[in-house]
Design an enzyme around this catalytic site. Structure first.
Site, PDB file in Angstrom:
ATOM      1  N   GLU A   1      28.061  -7.014 -88.345  1.00  0.00           N
ATOM      2  CA  GLU A   1      28.181  -8.442 -88.041  1.00  0.00           C
ATOM      3  C   GLU A   1      28.685  -9.206 -89.260  1.00  0.00           C
ATOM      4  O   GLU A   1      28.759 -10.412 -89.257  1.00  0.00           O
ATOM      5  CB  GLU A   1      26.846  -9.000 -87.543  1.00  0.00           C
ATOM      6  CG  GLU A   1      25.716  -9.020 -88.557  1.00  0.00           C
ATOM      7  CD  GLU A   1      25.427 -10.414 -89.095  1.00  0.00           C
ATOM      8  OE1 GLU A   1      26.032 -10.747 -90.133  1.00  0.00           O
ATOM      9  OE2 GLU A   1      24.599 -11.131 -88.504  1.00  0.00           O
TER      10      GLU A   1
ATOM     11  N   CYS B   1      22.646  -6.215 -84.417  1.00  0.00           N
ATOM     12  CA  CYS B   1      22.093  -5.120 -85.223  1.00  0.00           C
ATOM     13  C   CYS B   1      22.212  -3.751 -84.569  1.00  0.00           C
ATOM     14  O   CYS B   1      21.819  -2.752 -85.170  1.00  0.00           O
ATOM     15  CB  CYS B   1      20.634  -5.405 -85.564  1.00  0.00           C
ATOM     16  SG  CYS B   1      20.448  -6.837 -86.628  1.00  0.00           S
TER      17      CYS B   1
ATOM     18  N   HIS C   1      14.637  -0.057 -85.006  1.00  0.00           N
ATOM     19  CA  HIS C   1      15.278  -1.137 -85.759  1.00  0.00           C
ATOM     20  C   HIS C   1      14.193  -1.898 -86.513  1.00  0.00           C
ATOM     21  O   HIS C   1      13.094  -2.094 -86.001  1.00  0.00           O
ATOM     22  CB  HIS C   1      16.042  -2.063 -84.821  1.00  0.00           C
ATOM     23  CG  HIS C   1      16.591  -3.275 -85.526  1.00  0.00           C
ATOM     24  ND1 HIS C   1      17.429  -3.171 -86.607  1.00  0.00           N
ATOM     25  CD2 HIS C   1      16.386  -4.592 -85.313  1.00  0.00           C
ATOM     26  CE1 HIS C   1      17.726  -4.392 -87.032  1.00  0.00           C
ATOM     27  NE2 HIS C   1      17.112  -5.274 -86.265  1.00  0.00           N
TER      28      HIS C   1
END
Lengths: 349, 383, 132
Positions: free
Chosen positions: A82, A114, A237
């Protein structure tokens, strides 16, 4: 469950974390936000000459060395991020050129907050699994920005992880299957030409991170007929140090399963690299025959879950190729003023 | 080859000339030199200039200067070899006269630097290095010399302060030169404390950015006539080159172009290094002066700095250098510097050096581009 | 800003590609058309490993335009294991850390960018060797 026709696996992996660190305490000192925000120790900050491209290049080089692969055999170099240095112009072509994969290859950038890195991994699995290619590289790399004073500033770190997907027979860890889960959930986003993202505070939690991660991971385990006890290690994550622990516990995992892959307290949230760096850390320590669950999360929102089993090749190249611990251990602490300079928060021109 | 004499010299003070442009400075030095030579025109003008395009946006500088000096129509050409531009222009002027093509030529060196400052000047100066392999890495010209100096210090076990004696000498000599930019002495202590520009090179080890112009009139013996008897003669002239990039040289501490140009000039002039009474080296940085002394055979390898430490480079020393302040204290208008050196050496050899007068019969100048890729050596003899 | 002048040097800058003399074996970086040792014209591409030692070093305080945002930054001449010297910046190192003989390795970093809207130039820098 998703499983390609041809068995595939990770034939190489590599990661990178920049040298500089700022402590949560130092950020808190500036913004007077108290002890309550110190969910992590410190986060990695890129050097003045680093960006997503350079981070991806080093992770990719490490992955190729692990794979002992001629880079010209890569049929794709796919990079999820990103924080692309160019809005228009692929970062992946720079990486592909730098690692020597060009010119007979594909290269593209992926965007899914993400989980852009695991999105690229899913695609690479399909690409190799279909027989269109023998080897494809999937990279997640970011130099994340949080608005000064925002909660995100404590966590937004920098790092990269790269994986070479190839035939199962050559792999260090082969794939058992994967599952992706996606909805339109606007928990976190950045509009064009904006420097910092907007997020939904508590909305990023339950309906976003937790729902998507749990749904993807549980669906994959159900489809494979596995329970939490069947896994040696799990990686999620890591937007902060609370979420991945909470999600692990809700899925029935215990600390020794998630501990080695939990790097967020030391490097911060490395966004598209976050779950990949966790996986790399786990692979650095794994023995042959270990089963590993990986579940990413990307705002917007979705989760990709993968089940891998390590092979006899898992220890290949542990020396001298740098491991995650070498990068985590290489640290230079900086203060908020230096941090502001490194992150372009000072007006130089 | 014909004999070549310097029959006139002219120079502007080296300053930040906020109110004067390159053509103005150059033309005023030309008019002085013409008057001194007793002439009002020349066959050609060779203009040494390194950076007029980079710094002032002006190319075709030679035609501009010829016209502004009232010499419209005269053959005029700009010569560029970075810091050696001035010396290279002298070399071309010498060739033109010695070869018999021209009888009387002007050699002008001019640089107008103060129109830009800071990073823009550093960027312009770095164009004398290898753009693709040195400048792209952010190496300033001082940084390139700092790499030489650091290695020299390591190889010969020296400290930064040991290099101070070059700057101390230059500043002391500039006090009596009314054309010099910095007419004040400095101390070793001040040198040590000076702000670093590229470690270990400091402000007091760097020749200052400046504006200035100098001109010489070169004549064949025929054109000089009776003036030949009272004029300084150029008895040796040579230019040699080396790899532009430091990394392309087998031993970066050996200035091959300096050695080659010096040895050719010695041979032509029929002198040995021992016979050089006075030397105007290219002291843009002390390390360059030290390496030049060594490559020219005036100091053994690794002994260049010691020569300065032991006072041998002072006016009363064995081999006086930078007798009017050198690039360091007279000031360093890059492309003009090589012509200033000739002007100053001519003053010395004519006995016009005032309080800084050295008893000298044979003198040498050396003009260097970048870190030593172009080196021009001239040997002059007193009347 | 020229785009092509950076583009045509990419391979050298990203991967330290120089040449090897097919006649005398000399390994050269940057590439040349004529071998400086034996004058051969028979030079073929050669990929350097990117390992070396600091031959000399400096710290730049007064930088040229385009680099002034990075000051102070260390730079060096690095002696590659294969023989050539290379001019480079040092990175991931404090300015007082480099020393002559320091083992270093090549990494790819931003060399400069041409303003906010211009091209980003990537190329080699060297850092202290991460791992033996």
């Amino acid at each position: 469950m998703m499983k390609p026709l041809r068995d595939v696996g990770l034939v190489g992996y590599g990661a990178y974390v920049p040298r500089y660190r700022i402590s949560a305490e130092e950020i808190s000192r500036v913004w007077k936000m108290g002890e309550d925000n110190l969910h992590l120790e410190e986060k990695a900050v890129p050097g003045l000459d680093e960006d997503t491209t350079t981070i991806a290049i080093e992770a990719a080089r490490n992955a190729l060395r692990k794979a002992a692969l001629d880079p010209s055999k890569l049929s794709a170099v796919w990079l999820g991020s990103e924080s692309k240095p160019y809005s228009v112009k692929p970062t992946a072509t720079i990486v592909a050129e730098a690692v020597g994969a060009t010119p007979h290859t594909m290269a593209a950038d992926w965007e899914f907050a993400c989980k852009a890195g695991t999105e690229a991994m899913q695609a690479a699995i399909g690409f190799v699994g279909s027989g269109m290619a023998d080897y494809a590289m999937a990279i997640g790399a970011d130099t994340a920005q949080g608005k000064p004073g925002d909660q995100l500033e404590y966590t937004a770190g920098a790092g990269g992880a790269a994986f070479v997907v190839g035939p199962k027979g050559e792999s260090m860890a082969y794939l058992e299957g994967s599952h992706s889960y996606v909805t339109d959930t606007p928990d976190f986003f950045r509009r064009p030409n904006q420097h910092y993202p907007t997020h939904g505070n508590r909305f990023t939690g339950e309906p976003s991170y937790f729902t998507h991660t749990i749904m993807a991971a549980r669906a994959l385990m159900d489809e494979l007929g596995y329970g939490p006890e069947d896994y040696d290690r799990v990686v999620f994550h890591q937007p902060n140090s609370k979420f991945p622990v909470r999600v692990a516990k809700r899925l029935g995992f215990v600390e020794e399963q998630y501990r080695d892959g939990l790097l967020v307290p030391y490097v911060g949230n490395t966004y598209a690299a976050s779950s990949g760096i966790g996986l790399a850390a786990v692979l650095d320590k794994a023995e042959p025959g270990e089963r590993i669950l990986l579940a990413s999360y990307g705002s917007g929102a979705g989760s990709d879950a993968f089940s891998f089993v390590t092979t006899e090749c898992i220890a290949r190249g542990r020396n001298p190729i740098p491991q995650i611990s070498d990068y985590v251990g290489r640290r230079r602490e900086i203060d908020y003023a230096q941090y502001a300079r490194h992150r372009g928060k000072l007006m130089m021109y | 080859m014909r004999r070549v004499y310097i029959t006139g010299i002219g120079q502007t003070p080296v300053r930040e000339h906020w109110d004067r442009s390159a053509r103005d400075l150059a033309a005023s030095s030309i008019l002085q030199a013409l008057e001194q030579a007793g002439i009002d025109k020349a066959d050609a003008i060779y203009v040494g200039n390194a950076l007029s395009g980079e710094l002032t946006g002006q190319e075709q500088l030679a035609a501009l200067i010829a016209d502004f000096a009232g010499l419209t129509g005269t053959e005029a050409i700009r010569v560029e070899a970075a810091g050696a531009s001035g010396g290279a222009a002298v070399r071309l002027g010498y060739l033109a006269v010695a070869s018999g093509v021209h009888d009387t030529v002007l050699v002008t060196g001019v640089e107008k630097m103060s129109d830009l400052s800071g990073p823009a000047v550093e960027e312009a100066l770095a164009t004398s290095t290898d753009e693709e392999y040195e400048a792209i890495h952010g190496l300033s010209i001082a940084a390139s010399h700092a790499l030489l100096m650091r290695r020299y210090m390591y190889d010969y076990d020296l400290e930064r302060r040991d290099f101070a004696h070059f700057s101390v000498n230059s500043h002391r000599n500039a006090v009596n030169n009314e054309y010099a930019m910095f007419r004040r002495p400095i101390t070793v202590e001040a040198f040590e404390k000076a702000r670093l520009v590229a470690d270990p090179i400091s402000l007091l080890d760097s020749a200052p950015v400046a504006d200035g112009a100098a001109t010489i009139v070169l004549c064949s013996d025929k054109a000089a006539g009776k003036r030949a008897n009272s004029s300084v003669e150029i008895t040796g002239s040579a230019l040699a080159t080396d790899a532009v990039a430091l990394h392309d040289r087998p031993n970066p501490l050996f200035l091959r172009a300096v050695q080659e140009s010096a040895h050719k000039a010695y041979a032509q002039a029929g002198v040995t290094p021992k016979q050089i009474d006075i030397f105007e080296p290219h002291d843009a940085f002390a390390i360059l002066a030290a390496l030049s002394l060594e490559a020219s055979g005036l100091a053994p390898e690794g002994e260049g700095v010691r020569l300065a430490m032991e006072g041998e480079i002072a006016l009363e020393g064995r081999i006086p250098i930078c007798t009017m302040g050198g690039q360091k204290a007279r000031g360093y208008p890059v492309g003009a510097a090589g012509v200033y050196q000739i002007v100053e050496l001519a003053q010395q050899l004519r006995g016009d050096a005032g309080a800084n007068q050295v008893d000298a019969r044979v003198g040498m100048t050396q003009s260097i581009g970048g870190t030593g890729a172009t080196a021009v050596t001239h040997i002059l003899r007193s009347p | 800003m020229s785009l092509a002048k950076h583009w045509r040097l990419q391979q050298q800058r990203y991967r330290l590609i120089g040449v090897q003399c097919e006649d005398c074996g000399a390994k050269l970086l940057p590439r040349r058309l004529v071998c400086p040792q034996c004058k051969s014209h028979n030079l073929q591409p050669y990929s350097f490993k990117g390992q070396g030692m600091v031959y000399s070093h400096t710290v730049v305080y007064d930088a040229p335009s385009g680099y002034d945002g990075y000051v102070p930054y260390p730079a060096a001449l690095v002696r590659l294991d294969e023989g050539p010297l290379v001019a480079t910046q040092l990175t991931d190192v404090d300015i007082d850390e480099p020393y002559i003989g320091m083992p270093v390795e090549m990494v790819t970093r931003r060399l400069r960018e041409h303003g906010e809207s211009g091209m980003i130039v990537y190329g080699y820098k060297f850092r202290p060797k991460l791992k033996d």
